[in-house]
Design a protein around this motif. Sequence first.
Motif, PDB file in Angstrom:
ATOM      1  N   GLN A   1      -6.499   5.793 -43.383  1.00  0.00           N
ATOM      2  CA  GLN A   1      -5.068   6.013 -43.562  1.00  0.00           C
ATOM      3  C   GLN A   1      -4.256   5.407 -42.423  1.00  0.00           C
ATOM      4  O   GLN A   1      -3.074   5.121 -42.590  1.00  0.00           O
ATOM      5  CB  GLN A   1      -4.793   7.521 -43.677  1.00  0.00           C
ATOM      6  N   TYR A   2      -4.880   5.239 -41.274  1.00  0.00           N
ATOM      7  CA  TYR A   2      -4.219   4.516 -40.173  1.00  0.00           C
ATOM      8  C   TYR A   2      -4.591   3.035 -40.146  1.00  0.00           C
ATOM      9  O   TYR A   2      -4.288   2.326 -39.194  1.00  0.00           O
ATOM     10  CB  TYR A   2      -4.583   5.163 -38.834  1.00  0.00           C
ATOM     11  N   VAL A   3      -5.327   2.601 -41.182  1.00  0.00           N
ATOM     12  CA  VAL A   3      -5.713   1.194 -41.356  1.00  0.00           C
ATOM     13  C   VAL A   3      -6.502   0.717 -40.127  1.00  0.00           C
ATOM     14  O   VAL A   3      -6.249  -0.355 -39.576  1.00  0.00           O
ATOM     15  CB  VAL A   3      -4.504   0.282 -41.618  1.00  0.00           C
ATOM     16  N   LYS A   4      -7.436   1.535 -39.670  1.00  0.00           N
ATOM     17  CA  LYS A   4      -8.296   1.163 -38.544  1.00  0.00           C
ATOM     18  C   LYS A   4      -9.750   1.280 -39.012  1.00  0.00           C
ATOM     19  O   LYS A   4     -10.194   2.362 -39.411  1.00  0.00           O
ATOM     20  CB  LYS A   4      -8.054   2.077 -37.337  1.00  0.00           C
ATOM     21  N   GLY A   5     -10.472   0.151 -38.981  1.00  0.00           N
ATOM     22  CA  GLY A   5     -11.816   0.106 -39.548  1.00  0.00           C
ATOM     23  C   GLY A   5     -12.851   0.834 -38.730  1.00  0.00           C
ATOM     24  O   GLY A   5     -13.443   1.816 -39.174  1.00  0.00           O
ATOM     25  N   SER A   6     -13.099   0.425 -37.498  1.00  0.00           N
ATOM     26  CA  SER A   6     -14.155   1.004 -36.682  1.00  0.00           C
ATOM     27  C   SER A   6     -13.611   2.145 -35.821  1.00  0.00           C
ATOM     28  O   SER A   6     -12.399   2.291 -35.636  1.00  0.00           O
ATOM     29  CB  SER A   6     -14.778  -0.069 -35.787  1.00  0.00           C
ATOM     30  N   LYS A   7     -14.560   2.935 -35.265  1.00  0.00           N
ATOM     31  CA  LYS A   7     -14.166   4.036 -34.394  1.00  0.00           C
ATOM     32  C   LYS A   7     -13.574   3.527 -33.090  1.00  0.00           C
ATOM     33  O   LYS A   7     -12.691   4.159 -32.516  1.00  0.00           O
ATOM     34  CB  LYS A   7     -15.384   4.928 -34.122  1.00  0.00           C
ATOM     35  N   GLU A   8     -14.058   2.377 -32.595  1.00  0.00           N
ATOM     36  CA  GLU A   8     -13.518   1.812 -31.360  1.00  0.00           C
ATOM     37  C   GLU A   8     -12.063   1.380 -31.546  1.00  0.00           C
ATOM     38  O   GLU A   8     -11.202   1.616 -30.682  1.00  0.00           O
ATOM     39  CB  GLU A   8     -14.371   0.631 -30.914  1.00  0.00           C
ATOM     40  N   GLU A   9     -11.767   0.739 -32.687  1.00  0.00           N
ATOM     41  CA  GLU A   9     -10.377   0.340 -32.959  1.00  0.00           C
ATOM     42  C   GLU A   9      -9.462   1.556 -33.077  1.00  0.00           C
ATOM     43  O   GLU A   9      -8.321   1.558 -32.597  1.00  0.00           O
ATOM     44  CB  GLU A   9     -10.326  -0.491 -34.247  1.00  0.00           C
TER      45      GLU A   9
ATOM     46  N   LEU B   1      -5.386   5.329 -30.835  1.00  0.00           N
ATOM     47  CA  LEU B   1      -4.965   6.643 -30.339  1.00  0.00           C
ATOM     48  C   LEU B   1      -4.517   6.563 -28.888  1.00  0.00           C
ATOM     49  O   LEU B   1      -3.540   7.218 -28.494  1.00  0.00           O
ATOM     50  CB  LEU B   1      -6.120   7.637 -30.464  1.00  0.00           C
ATOM     51  N   ALA B   2      -5.209   5.750 -28.071  1.00  0.00           N
ATOM     52  CA  ALA B   2      -4.810   5.620 -26.665  1.00  0.00           C
ATOM     53  C   ALA B   2      -3.428   4.991 -26.529  1.00  0.00           C
ATOM     54  O   ALA B   2      -2.651   5.327 -25.621  1.00  0.00           O
ATOM     55  CB  ALA B   2      -5.850   4.787 -25.916  1.00  0.00           C
ATOM     56  N   GLU B   3      -3.085   4.098 -27.440  1.00  0.00           N
ATOM     57  CA  GLU B   3      -1.804   3.374 -27.341  1.00  0.00           C
ATOM     58  C   GLU B   3      -0.641   4.207 -27.867  1.00  0.00           C
ATOM     59  O   GLU B   3       0.468   4.168 -27.317  1.00  0.00           O
ATOM     60  CB  GLU B   3      -1.917   2.048 -28.092  1.00  0.00           C
ATOM     61  N   TYR B   4      -0.893   4.981 -28.947  1.00  0.00           N
ATOM     62  CA  TYR B   4       0.218   5.687 -29.594  1.00  0.00           C
ATOM     63  C   TYR B   4       0.161   7.212 -29.424  1.00  0.00           C
ATOM     64  O   TYR B   4       1.166   7.893 -29.624  1.00  0.00           O
ATOM     65  CB  TYR B   4       0.239   5.358 -31.101  1.00  0.00           C
ATOM     66  N   LYS B   5      -1.031   7.764 -29.118  1.00  0.00           N
ATOM     67  CA  LYS B   5      -1.151   9.211 -29.021  1.00  0.00           C
ATOM     68  C   LYS B   5      -1.501   9.691 -27.605  1.00  0.00           C
ATOM     69  O   LYS B   5      -1.472  10.892 -27.338  1.00  0.00           O
ATOM     70  CB  LYS B   5      -2.241   9.724 -29.983  1.00  0.00           C
TER      71      LYS B   5
ATOM     72  N   SER C   1      -7.541  10.030 -27.096  1.00  0.00           N
ATOM     73  CA  SER C   1      -8.531   8.983 -27.357  1.00  0.00           C
ATOM     74  C   SER C   1      -9.876   9.340 -26.765  1.00  0.00           C
ATOM     75  O   SER C   1     -10.923   9.171 -27.408  1.00  0.00           O
ATOM     76  CB  SER C   1      -8.036   7.650 -26.787  1.00  0.00           C
ATOM     77  N   GLU C   2      -9.889   9.863 -25.543  1.00  0.00           N
ATOM     78  CA  GLU C   2     -11.161  10.247 -24.920  1.00  0.00           C
ATOM     79  C   GLU C   2     -11.796  11.429 -25.650  1.00  0.00           C
ATOM     80  O   GLU C   2     -13.023  11.494 -25.812  1.00  0.00           O
ATOM     81  CB  GLU C   2     -10.925  10.598 -23.460  1.00  0.00           C
ATOM     82  N   ASP C   3     -10.966  12.382 -26.083  1.00  0.00           N
ATOM     83  CA  ASP C   3     -11.516  13.512 -26.850  1.00  0.00           C
ATOM     84  C   ASP C   3     -12.163  13.025 -28.148  1.00  0.00           C
ATOM     85  O   ASP C   3     -13.201  13.563 -28.583  1.00  0.00           O
ATOM     86  CB  ASP C   3     -10.409  14.526 -27.172  1.00  0.00           C
TER      87      ASP C   3
END
Length: 580
Positions: free
Chosen positions: A518-526, A531-535, A540-542
């Motif tokens: 739903q956030y159009v992000k394929g892999s967990k790393e992406e 999350l680090a950039e917007y949240k 992101s670390e959690d």
Amino acid sequence: MQYKLNSILFFLVSVISYGQVNFSITPDKNNYNGKDIINLTIVLEINGTEFSRQTPLRSPDLSKFNIIGTGSMNNEFEDPETNIAISQYVTRIALEPKQKGKVKIGSFLVTINNKVYKTEPFEVFVKEIDKKLVANNNISNDVYLNMEIEDREVYQDQPTIAVLKVYSRNMDNFRKIKNINLPEQENINVYPVSFTKSDISPPSYGGTMASQILAIFMVFPNEDGYVEVPPVSASVNTYSTKNKIISNKIKLNVKKLPEGAPASFKNAVGNFNVSIYKSSKEKIEAKKPVNVIIKVTGEGNLTHMVLPKIAESPNYKVFNPKITSKVSPGSKGIKGEVLANYVVIPNKDGAISIETTKFSFFNPENKEYVNLGKKTLQLDVLSHKEVIESRTTVETVNEYTNNFLETVNTPVLKTTSFKVKEKDKFHWSILLTNIAILLGIFVIYLLFKKWQKKRNLVKENSQSKSLGSVAETENEIRRTLEADVNDYFSYLENLKNTGDYQKFFLIVEELDLEVRNQYVKGSKEEFAHFLAEYKGIALSEDYLNFSQKIQIEKYSPVKSAEGIEELLKVIVNLYSRISK
């Protein structure tokens, strides 16, 4: 002279009586590592009926060992060369040594006809465990295969059932057994019955090892005498190593088939029946092929025996058959049917007979040969002129229809499949089927055109609709995600309460994939970078820590309700923060 004669007689009597009671013990090897299991095989063989066993097997002092497991079997048969009855008692004992160095194993005792027989004592050497071997985590030393065959006295080509079991002290080792390889040897044929694993049986009384049945298979010895069944091998797979383990060998006493076998006997052992018939009811024309089937039914060595054939004749030509079978394991061998489909071309018109070769089999239950002789199929072969004259008007119309369908066949519609077979009446059902197929194709074409038109209309409407701002799109995604996440939370709560932990982890993976899509992000790393950039970096670390934790918990051999409860709280907290 009298003294010499008495000496010779005494020598002959001693030679004849020698070996009438054989009592021996054999270890699987002489040197062992610290955690190796010592497998002992004690064999008591009594020749003749005048000997009577009076006591059970008496063991020596085994206080220096832990008894892992024991097993025994009895077998009585008659030596085909000497016609002497032989009673054989085989006992297997698995011992775990308590100390290192040289360990002595005393004599086993048994009383026969008021005489005590004993085995020779011997020593085994138990080495210290090499520390490097501990680092390799070689678990194959704790897993053992054992092949068991209850009926070890059979006739040649008569099946006997073999059962493969695995033994281990660690229950977790049973799921690591892979790649079971059944024995292969020229003088035996092996037919697998089942590779379905049974339930794990707890240790027997006095033992410490659980067991499980891995495979059941049939062994068909194809020669008489003493036939040795080679061991079965398997592998014990872990994440870092792959160890090979093998089972024990088993010797079969294969009895020679009785004398007086018919000349037509090849190697069929069991109970069978033979029939021959024509596969089609159509008229037979000279110089045209016809399918003739020889069918063999019954139970025994059905898939390994020599089948009867169609005998050669100047009245017809016969070609090599196509063999098909429908068989399954039975209690006395392989049961079912084997079909040999022959193509036969009659050389002339008129009445001809198609005969099979003679067929005989040996019935081990009745211990007698059964001669089925020949089977005959009578054919009334017509000439080409007689075939044309014998056709009715309906059959002639069918023939013209078939010729038409063959000439207009196209890649789009395979009309040859609609050919009308020659029968005594017109096939209205086939005609209606052809009409229904054509109507169906036409309806599908109309539906496709309607769907294509509707799709173009929806596409135009979606292009004219306002896309809105980025903020509006993100708000819409959040609203959709929030509803989906709550549904997942309720489902995971139900799975946790019912204890279905395997499904629990599958739904967690599905939830994570749904959120990332739903956030159009394929892999967990992406997704973590997003999350680090917007949240924020903390979220992101959690998320990354949770991804590692869920993998560890998923493959943990022991799962507790308290651990799953804590894991569910982390899931609810994490994905609720992501969906805000």
